[in-house]
Motif scaffolding. Structure first.
Motif, PDB file in Angstrom:
ATOM      1  N   VAL A  21       0.842  -1.207   0.000  1.00 31.19           N
ATOM      2  CA  VAL A  21       0.000   0.000   0.000  1.00 31.19           C
ATOM      3  C   VAL A  21       0.876   1.257   0.000  1.00 31.19           C
ATOM      4  N   GLY A  22       1.942   1.233   0.790  1.00 33.44           N
ATOM      5  CA  GLY A  22       2.874   2.363   0.853  1.00 33.44           C
ATOM      6  C   GLY A  22       3.573   2.612  -0.473  1.00 33.44           C
ATOM      7  N   LEU A  23       4.034   1.512  -1.118  1.00 33.35           N
ATOM      8  CA  LEU A  23       4.679   1.631  -2.430  1.00 33.35           C
ATOM      9  C   LEU A  23       3.723   2.226  -3.460  1.00 33.35           C
ATOM     10  N   ALA A  24       2.491   1.722  -3.462  1.00 34.13           N
ATOM     11  CA  ALA A  24       1.479   2.216  -4.409  1.00 34.13           C
ATOM     12  C   ALA A  24       1.142   3.681  -4.143  1.00 34.13           C
ATOM     13  N   SER A  25       1.054   4.046  -2.857  1.00 38.99           N
ATOM     14  CA  SER A  25       0.752   5.439  -2.497  1.00 38.99           C
ATOM     15  C   SER A  25       1.869   6.378  -2.936  1.00 38.99           C
ATOM     16  N   GLY A  26       3.125   5.956  -2.701  1.00 38.78           N
ATOM     17  CA  GLY A  26       4.274   6.763  -3.121  1.00 38.78           C
ATOM     18  C   GLY A  26       4.300   6.960  -4.627  1.00 38.78           C
ATOM     19  N   LEU A  27       3.985   5.889  -5.350  1.00 38.50           N
ATOM     20  CA  LEU A  27       3.952   5.947  -6.815  1.00 38.50           C
ATOM     21  C   LEU A  27       2.827   6.860  -7.293  1.00 38.50           C
ATOM     22  N   ALA A  28       1.672   6.769  -6.631  1.00 36.94           N
ATOM     23  CA  ALA A  28       0.525   7.614  -7.003  1.00 36.94           C
ATOM     24  C   ALA A  28       0.798   9.093  -6.749  1.00 36.94           C
ATOM     25  N   MET A  29       1.627   9.376  -5.747  1.00 38.47           N
ATOM     26  CA  MET A  29       1.964  10.766  -5.420  1.00 38.47           C
ATOM     27  C   MET A  29       2.591  11.500  -6.602  1.00 38.47           C
ATOM     28  N   PRO A 169       9.730   8.426  -9.788  1.00 37.08           N
ATOM     29  CA  PRO A 169       8.713   7.543  -9.201  1.00 37.08           C
ATOM     30  C   PRO A 169       9.301   6.471  -8.292  1.00 37.08           C
ATOM     31  N   ILE A 170      10.529   6.011  -8.590  1.00 37.06           N
ATOM     32  CA  ILE A 170      11.164   4.967  -7.763  1.00 37.06           C
ATOM     33  C   ILE A 170      11.443   5.491  -6.358  1.00 37.06           C
ATOM     34  N   LEU A 171      11.979   6.722  -6.281  1.00 34.45           N
ATOM     35  CA  LEU A 171      12.275   7.313  -4.964  1.00 34.45           C
ATOM     36  C   LEU A 171      11.002   7.527  -4.158  1.00 34.45           C
ATOM     37  N   PHE A 172       9.951   8.015  -4.821  1.00 35.04           N
ATOM     38  CA  PHE A 172       8.675   8.229  -4.130  1.00 35.04           C
ATOM     39  C   PHE A 172       8.093   6.909  -3.644  1.00 35.04           C
ATOM     40  N   ALA A 173       8.178   5.867  -4.504  1.00 39.78           N
ATOM     41  CA  ALA A 173       7.649   4.551  -4.133  1.00 39.78           C
ATOM     42  C   ALA A 173       8.423   3.986  -2.942  1.00 39.78           C
TER      43      ALA A 173
END
Length: 197
Positions: A21-29, A169-173
């Protein structure tokens, strides 16, 4: 060590779900963040030549030193609230009254690249605003030099280089994943502590 192994085995499914969920949220950001642009602007300082004659053999050397010192002074203008406020007022920025003194100091980032070149970096929401601020900087520099009686130098404002900010996106994820994992461990530990009671 066995306590930690037991803890992670017991909560593996929960923590895995939280991390996903965290990875997906970071990517969505990265998709939700508004468009923004980085602007780089070069200021070229030119010392007006004086007819010093043959007795001033080292004038060129001292001219470079004097230009470098003047360049440091010009760079400092961009962290001085009164100059920054003048730039924003010339650009018709309506939210000036909401800014604090610290805010004024953070809008522009000046860096002296060489004795006579200063790079000014700042961020904008629209390309047009980058061009408007460049024109405003030119105007403010001119009036600043006039009011202070600076006549030995010319400052030429270059064409701004404006590029869209690309969020990685990788860093955010990864950031979202690590935050979610930390939060998941805290929740799992509290839940386990509650059940043990």
């Amino acid at each position: 060590m066995n306590i930690y192994k037991t803890f992670f085995k017991k909560n593996a499914l929960f923590l895995s779900i939280i991390v996903v969920v965290g990875l997906a949220s970071g990517l969505a950001m990265t998709r939700l963040l508004p468009l923004s642009y980085d602007v780089s602007l070069a200021l070229n300082i030119e010392r007006k030549t004086n007819n010093t004659g043959e007795f001033y053999t080292y004038d060129g050397y001292y001219a470079i030193q004097a230009t470098e010192l003047f360049g440091k002074s010009v760079a400092s203008w961009f962290v001085t609230p009164d100059f920054v406020e003048d730039v924003l007022r010339n650009a018709d920025k309506s939210d000036i009254a909401k800014l604090s003194v610290k805010d004024f100091r953070r809008i522009f980032t000046p860096e002296q690249v060489s004795a006579n070149v200063i790079e000014i970096r700042f961020g904008v929401e629209e390309i047009e605003l980058g061009n408007t601020l460049t024109e405003s900087i030119t105007s403010s520099i001119g009036s600043y030099m006039d009011t202070r009686g600076i006549k030995d130098y010319n400052i030429f404002v270059g064409t701004p280089v404006i590029r869209q900010v690309d969020y990685n996106p990788i860093l955010f994820a990864l950031g979202g994943g690590f935050l979610a994992l930390a939060l998941g461990i805290i929740i799992a530990a509290k839940r386990q502590h509650y059940w043990e009671k």
